[in-house]
Design an enzyme around this catalytic site. Structure first.
Site, PDB file in Angstrom:
ATOM      1  CG  ASN A 160     -91.710  19.494  -7.884  1.00  0.00           C
ATOM      2  OD1 ASN A 160     -92.436  20.026  -7.045  1.00  0.00           O
ATOM      3  ND2 ASN A 160     -91.480  18.195  -7.901  1.00  0.00           N
ATOM      4  CG  HIS A 202     -97.929   9.885  -6.414  1.00  0.00           C
ATOM      5  ND1 HIS A 202     -98.071   8.941  -5.430  1.00  0.00           N
ATOM      6  CD2 HIS A 202     -96.873  10.645  -6.063  1.00  0.00           C
ATOM      7  CE1 HIS A 202     -97.142   9.116  -4.509  1.00  0.00           C
ATOM      8  NE2 HIS A 202     -96.402  10.138  -4.869  1.00  0.00           N
ATOM      9  NE  ARG A 225     -97.072  11.641   3.139  1.00  0.00           N
ATOM     10  CZ  ARG A 225     -96.723  11.738   1.859  1.00  0.00           C
ATOM     11  NH1 ARG A 225     -96.955  10.749   1.023  1.00  0.00           N
ATOM     12  NH2 ARG A 225     -96.162  12.829   1.418  1.00  0.00           N
ATOM     13  CG  LEU A 232     -95.010   0.797  -5.368  1.00  0.00           C
ATOM     14  CD1 LEU A 232     -94.608  -0.674  -5.334  1.00  0.00           C
ATOM     15  CD2 LEU A 232     -96.237   1.034  -4.486  1.00  0.00           C
ATOM     16  N   GLY A 233     -92.739   4.963  -4.000  1.00  0.00           N
ATOM     17  CA  GLY A 233     -91.513   5.722  -3.720  1.00  0.00           C
ATOM     18  C   GLY A 233     -91.502   6.046  -2.237  1.00  0.00           C
ATOM     19  CD  GLU A 292     -94.083  12.242 -10.633  1.00  0.00           C
ATOM     20  OE1 GLU A 292     -94.956  12.784  -9.948  1.00  0.00           O
ATOM     21  OE2 GLU A 292     -93.117  11.635 -10.140  1.00  0.00           O
ATOM     22  NE  ARG A 301     -95.734  17.352  -7.725  1.00  0.00           N
ATOM     23  CZ  ARG A 301     -95.420  17.056  -6.483  1.00  0.00           C
ATOM     24  NH1 ARG A 301     -94.342  17.577  -5.911  1.00  0.00           N
ATOM     25  NH2 ARG A 301     -96.168  16.245  -5.785  1.00  0.00           N
ATOM     26  N   GLY A 351     -90.828   0.726  -6.944  1.00  0.00           N
ATOM     27  CA  GLY A 351     -91.431  -0.059  -8.027  1.00  0.00           C
ATOM     28  C   GLY A 351     -90.447  -0.370  -9.146  1.00  0.00           C
TER      29      GLY A 351
HETATM   30  P1  ADP Z   1     -89.845  10.083  -3.991  1.00  0.00           P
HETATM   31  O1  ADP Z   1     -91.204   9.566  -3.675  1.00  0.00           O
HETATM   32  O2  ADP Z   1     -89.251  10.937  -2.924  1.00  0.00           O
HETATM   33  O3  ADP Z   1     -89.704  10.626  -5.395  1.00  0.00           O
HETATM   34  P2  ADP Z   1     -88.398   7.790  -5.017  1.00  0.00           P
HETATM   35  O4  ADP Z   1     -89.405   7.517  -6.077  1.00  0.00           O
HETATM   36  O5  ADP Z   1     -87.026   8.204  -5.421  1.00  0.00           O
HETATM   37  O6  ADP Z   1     -88.923   8.788  -3.928  1.00  0.00           O
HETATM   38  O7  ADP Z   1     -88.284   6.439  -4.138  1.00  0.00           O
HETATM   39  C1  ADP Z   1     -87.483   6.358  -3.008  1.00  0.00           C
HETATM   40  C2  ADP Z   1     -87.574   4.925  -2.491  1.00  0.00           C
HETATM   41  O8  ADP Z   1     -87.048   4.040  -3.484  1.00  0.00           O
HETATM   42  C3  ADP Z   1     -86.784   4.681  -1.220  1.00  0.00           C
HETATM   43  O9  ADP Z   1     -87.536   3.918  -0.301  1.00  0.00           O
HETATM   44  C4  ADP Z   1     -85.611   3.867  -1.720  1.00  0.00           C
HETATM   45  O10 ADP Z   1     -85.135   2.990  -0.737  1.00  0.00           O
HETATM   46  C5  ADP Z   1     -86.248   3.082  -2.840  1.00  0.00           C
HETATM   47  N1  ADP Z   1     -85.211   2.506  -3.699  1.00  0.00           N
HETATM   48  C6  ADP Z   1     -84.331   3.150  -4.504  1.00  0.00           C
HETATM   49  N2  ADP Z   1     -83.472   2.266  -5.067  1.00  0.00           N
HETATM   50  C7  ADP Z   1     -83.799   1.033  -4.592  1.00  0.00           C
HETATM   51  C8  ADP Z   1     -83.291  -0.289  -4.780  1.00  0.00           C
HETATM   52  N3  ADP Z   1     -82.257  -0.519  -5.581  1.00  0.00           N
HETATM   53  N4  ADP Z   1     -83.902  -1.301  -4.133  1.00  0.00           N
HETATM   54  C9  ADP Z   1     -84.958  -1.077  -3.323  1.00  0.00           C
HETATM   55  N5  ADP Z   1     -85.486   0.144  -3.103  1.00  0.00           N
HETATM   56  C10 ADP Z   1     -84.921   1.189  -3.721  1.00  0.00           C
END
Ligand code: ADP
Length: 397
Positions: free
Chosen positions: A7, A180, A240, A208-209, A384, A90, A332
């Site tokens: 990636n 995604h 964003r 949701l990330g 992924e 990717r 998520g």
């Molecule tokens: P990316 O899109 O960069 O791959 P991730 O899928 O790792 O990111 O998601 C990052 C998000 O997940 C951040 O907003 C982080 O705060 C949230 N997150 C990770 N662990 C927790 C948790 N235990 N509770 C709430 N949010 C979380």
């Protein structure tokens, strides 16, 4: 069969070596600061870790180094580079040309390069990485491209066409592409495995990330998604803005004397969770601050849950029903409160969730709907890299 998954970004390259016999990760790591100075962090399945600062003028040197670490010293996991059967990359943008993964040849690489206008930061880096792999491993090792946009290519025109003059679609390819796709495909097909197929099923997947997108999936095919021409569209994300009334953009730019690129930077890097809360782009920080009484942190969380709920409802309407909602990605999979606030009060749609099950559903495959609920609510961790490796293995078999 061993598959290397790459990636690549413009200055970084994440990798995983996966043994397809058991789908275990043998080694993984990250090359950073390519073109600046250079750093590699490499971890083996046995827990050995190597971190080095090395000069990485280009992706090729980074690729050379990771091959060296895999085959010698503390980080060694294979005897010879020849044990790697194929590489899966990717690739961010496949435009309207790629609706599935492909084995690269010169023509495919040129086509990915041609799509750089649509993803100027990503596609050139992906092409550089593919070329670096060919240079180091030789032409006989297949390089497979797996596109973020491909899964969304089944969207009907009424979902992907924008409200602007049609000529911009014809001239510039301006339309919704969605991103995604690998994650939406991974979790929806996992649900298909669990349910014995997705035929006749209407599913909403919420990835949701730091970046977030939602997809409407009917019969296993994507019907709509929230990210658009770029990943800026849809719901608010870490930094964003998601969709905003376009007139705000020119109005604020004029008021503040901002150029297009400055405005773009604000919409992509200073908005969303960060912009509304003024505290952080990280969901965990917002949850802590909201508990301590910070109203703007609470407003940010209320806003994102409200938007996700709206999309679940609108996608159920678009598909003519709903059988399951899936949550994945860092938020998520981990945030019970986001999941619960999205799904509560949705009984009118046949979705009834249990707060306690929801609280216990994090970081694993689990449902949190009640027994009476007509619609299932799932947490399904995404992977992924594994899907890229599976596609690669399938294509080179
Ligand atoms: P990316 O899109 O960069 O791959 P991730 O899928 O790792 O990111 O998601 C990052 C998000 O997940 C951040 O907003 C982080 O705060 C949230 N997150 C990770 N662990 C927790 C948790 N235990 N509770 C709430 N949010 C979380």
């Amino acid at each position: 069969m061993k598959i290397l998954v790459i990636n690549a970004g413009s200055s970084s390259m994440k990798y995983q070596l996966i043994d397809m016999e058991n789908e275990n990760v043998i080694a993984k790591g990250l090359c950073e600061r390519i073109g600046i100075d250079g750093k590699i962090t490499h971890k083996t399945h046995e827990g050995k870790e190597v971190a080095l600062e090395v000069a990485f003028p280009t992706h090729k040197e980074a690729f050379d180094k990771l091959m060296e670490l895999m085959t010698s010293g503390e980080g060694k996991v294979i005897d010879d580079v020849k044990e790697i059967n194929a590489v899966g990359h990717r690739v961010v943008h496949g435009g309207e040309k790629f609706f599935q993964s492909v084995v690269c040849n010169d023509e495919i690489i040129a086509a990915i390069e041609d799509l750089s206008a649509l993803a100027p930061l990503h596609n050139p880096a992906n092409v550089t990485a593919i070329k670096a792999c060919v240079e180091v491993m030789g032409k006989d090792v297949p390089q497979v491209a797996v596109f973020d946009t491909a899964f969304h290519q089944t969207m009907p025109a009424k979902a992907y066409i924008s409200g602007m003059p049609y000529e911009y679609y014809e001239k510039y390819g301006v339309r919704k592409y969605g991103f995604h796709g690998t994650s939406h495909r991974f979790v929806s097909s996992r649900l298909g495995e669990i349910l014995g197929g997705l035929e006749g099923k209407k599913v909403v997947t919420c990835h949701l990330g730091n970046g977030s997108s939602i997809a409407a999936i009917k019969d296993g095919k994507c019907m709509d998604t929230t990210m658009g021409f770029t990943p800026l569209d849809g719901i608010i994300m870490g930094t964003r803005s998601g969709a905003v009334d376009n007139s705000i953009v020119s109005y604020v730019a004029e008021k503040e004397g901002l150029s297009w690129s400055e405005m773009n930077n604000i919409l992509n890097k200073k908005s969303g969770f960060q912009g509304i809360s003024g505290i952080s782009s990280d969901c965990r920080d917002l949850e802590v601050a909201a508990k301590e009484g910070n109203e703007r942190a609470q407003l940010t969380l209320d806003k994102v849950c409200y938007q996700i709920k709206q999309y679940v409802g609108s996608y159920a309407a678009a598909m003519g029903g709903l059988d399951a909602v899936i949550f994945t990605g860092g938020i998520g999979e981990n945030s019970a409160s986001v999941r619960y606030n999205v799904c509560k009060d949705m009984e009118f749609l046949g979705l009834e969730v249990c707060e306690e099950l929801c609280a216990n559903a994090s970081r694993k495959e689990a449902t949190f709907n009640t027994e009476n609920s007509k619609v299932q609510a799932w947490v399904l961790p995404t992977n992924e890299e594994l899907l890229i490796a599976r596609d690669t293995a399938e294509l080179v078999k």
